[in-house]
Design a protein around this motif. Structure first.
Motif, PDB file in Angstrom:
ATOM      1  N   MET A  60       0.858  -1.191   0.000  1.00 52.51           N
ATOM      2  CA  MET A  60       0.000   0.000   0.000  1.00 52.51           C
ATOM      3  C   MET A  60       0.891   1.236   0.000  1.00 52.51           C
ATOM      4  O   MET A  60       1.774   1.376   0.845  1.00 52.51           O
ATOM      5  N   PRO A  61       0.643   2.155  -0.951  1.00 52.03           N
ATOM      6  CA  PRO A  61       1.566   3.286  -1.131  1.00 52.03           C
ATOM      7  C   PRO A  61       1.634   4.224   0.078  1.00 52.03           C
ATOM      8  O   PRO A  61       2.712   4.698   0.412  1.00 52.03           O
ATOM      9  N   ASN A  62       0.503   4.491   0.696  1.00 53.92           N
ATOM     10  CA  ASN A  62       0.472   5.429   1.817  1.00 53.92           C
ATOM     11  C   ASN A  62      -0.896   5.346   2.491  1.00 53.92           C
ATOM     12  O   ASN A  62      -1.739   4.537   2.090  1.00 53.92           O
ATOM     13  N   ASN A  63      -1.087   6.163   3.500  1.00 55.50           N
ATOM     14  CA  ASN A  63      -2.334   6.045   4.267  1.00 55.50           C
ATOM     15  C   ASN A  63      -3.526   6.700   3.586  1.00 55.50           C
ATOM     16  O   ASN A  63      -4.614   6.765   4.178  1.00 55.50           O
ATOM     17  N   ARG A  64      -3.374   7.116   2.356  1.00 52.79           N
ATOM     18  CA  ARG A  64      -4.550   7.587   1.601  1.00 52.79           C
ATOM     19  C   ARG A  64      -5.327   6.408   1.023  1.00 52.79           C
ATOM     20  O   ARG A  64      -6.429   6.584   0.516  1.00 52.79           O
ATOM     21  N   PHE A  65      -4.736   5.233   1.097  1.00 54.02           N
ATOM     22  CA  PHE A  65      -5.360   4.035   0.564  1.00 54.02           C
ATOM     23  C   PHE A  65      -5.876   3.185   1.723  1.00 54.02           C
ATOM     24  O   PHE A  65      -5.144   2.883   2.666  1.00 54.02           O
ATOM     25  N   LEU A  66      -7.156   2.770   1.610  1.00 55.95           N
ATOM     26  CA  LEU A  66      -7.750   1.935   2.648  1.00 55.95           C
ATOM     27  C   LEU A  66      -8.514   0.806   1.986  1.00 55.95           C
ATOM     28  O   LEU A  66      -9.401   1.043   1.185  1.00 55.95           O
ATOM     29  N   ALA A  67      -8.147  -0.412   2.332  1.00 54.15           N
ATOM     30  CA  ALA A  67      -8.824  -1.584   1.779  1.00 54.15           C
ATOM     31  C   ALA A  67      -9.573  -2.295   2.882  1.00 54.15           C
ATOM     32  O   ALA A  67      -9.099  -2.387   4.015  1.00 54.15           O
ATOM     33  N   GLU A  68     -10.745  -2.804   2.507  1.00 52.55           N
ATOM     34  CA  GLU A  68     -11.549  -3.556   3.466  1.00 52.55           C
ATOM     35  C   GLU A  68     -12.131  -4.782   2.782  1.00 52.55           C
ATOM     36  O   GLU A  68     -12.345  -4.783   1.569  1.00 52.55           O
ATOM     37  N   ARG A  69     -12.410  -5.778   3.589  1.00 54.60           N
ATOM     38  CA  ARG A  69     -13.059  -6.982   3.067  1.00 54.60           C
ATOM     39  C   ARG A  69     -13.952  -7.526   4.187  1.00 54.60           C
ATOM     40  O   ARG A  69     -13.668  -8.564   4.791  1.00 54.60           O
ATOM     41  N   THR A  70     -15.000  -6.820   4.438  1.00 56.24           N
ATOM     42  CA  THR A  70     -15.924  -7.192   5.502  1.00 56.24           C
ATOM     43  C   THR A  70     -16.625  -8.490   5.163  1.00 56.24           C
ATOM     44  O   THR A  70     -17.143  -8.668   4.057  1.00 56.24           O
ATOM     45  N   GLY A  71     -16.624  -9.422   6.108  1.00 53.91           N
ATOM     46  CA  GLY A  71     -17.312 -10.694   5.899  1.00 53.91           C
ATOM     47  C   GLY A  71     -16.554 -11.650   4.996  1.00 53.91           C
ATOM     48  O   GLY A  71     -17.050 -12.749   4.706  1.00 53.91           O
ATOM     49  N   GLY A  72     -15.385 -11.250   4.554  1.00 53.62           N
ATOM     50  CA  GLY A  72     -14.573 -12.151   3.737  1.00 53.62           C
ATOM     51  C   GLY A  72     -15.104 -12.410   2.346  1.00 53.62           C
ATOM     52  O   GLY A  72     -14.697 -13.379   1.702  1.00 53.62           O
ATOM     53  N   THR A  73     -15.993 -11.529   1.868  1.00 51.32           N
ATOM     54  CA  THR A  73     -16.504 -11.726   0.500  1.00 51.32           C
ATOM     55  C   THR A  73     -15.897 -10.676  -0.412  1.00 51.32           C
ATOM     56  O   THR A  73     -14.728 -10.773  -0.759  1.00 51.32           O
TER      57      THR A  73
END
Lengths: 111, 113
Positions: A60-73
């Motif tokens: 991840m390049p920096n804290n402007r990027f946020l990834a989520e995967r709620t529930g694993g789907t």
């Protein structure tokens, strides 16, 4: 069986705006990856989920990027605020084993 | 440092000719995949090679994994315009617990009719 799908296919936003990319992996695949290809460069790893957990987010390049995967789907990748250098094609891939299957990518253009 | 080096970067040849592209590393991979990517699409898996020395054929395409599992080659016989595209090699490093896949930069192939 549906493959990996990504939405949107294209996005053009202004610098400073927020964009959220979505990836729906192949059903049953625990591993989900985000990659990015900036023009003229190789495809680079961003992060890896195993189910809903972030296994590796070293790319991840920096804290402007946020990834989520709620529930694993499905997974989302949010860029906030977007900068010009964030332009590129963002690929999602999923796997259940050693081979990854890719979505068609989201082409992000920040102007 | 580029873990997977692909060569050549660009190749333009006439229809009917043969060609070989290479994927090299100083690291050992537990397997290597070859993908082809066309404009506006994501990479599409062509083949996975797993065993050192393994050879796999896909019609006119022959893939080989090096004995030491550090390199691979793709040979195309009698190239067709439909073979045009970006060829990527990728794979997980041996000992990499999380199956993170490393990519090469790709070879852009253009077959002239």
């Amino acid at each position: 069986e549906a493959g990996v799908t990504q939405f949107p296919s294209h996005s053009v936003i202004e610098k400073g705006q927020t964009v959220t990319l979505r990836c729906d992996p192949i059903s049953g695949h625990d591993n989900l990856y985000w990659y990015r290809r900036v023009m003229g460069k190789e495809i680079k790893f961003l992060l890896h989920f195993v189910k809903e957990s972030k296994q590796d987010e070293s790319g991840m390049p920096n804290n402007r990027f946020l990834a989520e995967r709620t529930g694993g789907t499905y997974s989302t990748l949010k860029v906030q605020p977007a900068e010009l250098e964030d332009s590129g094609v963002y690929f999602c891939a999923s796997s259940q084993g050693r081979t990854a299957f890719f979505g068609q990518g989201t082409r992000l253009t920040v102007v | 440092t580029q873990l997977l080096e692909q060569s050549p970067q660009f190749l333009s040849i006439q229809e009917g000719e043969n060609l070989t592209v290479y994927c090299n590393s100083s690291s050992v991979f537990s397997s290597l995949q070859w993908y082809r990517q066309e404009p506006g699409e994501g990479p599409v898996l062509l083949v996975t090679v797993v065993t050192g020395g393994e050879v796999k054929k896909l019609k006119r395409l022959t893939f080989q994994f090096g004995d030491a599992r550090k390199d691979s080659s793709l040979h195309i016989t009698a190239a067709q315009p439909g073979d045009t595209g970006l060829y990527l090699c990728a794979g997980p490093l041996v000992g990499n617990r999380d199956d993170k896949i490393i990519f090469g930069k790709g070879t852009r192939l253009h077959i002239l009719p």
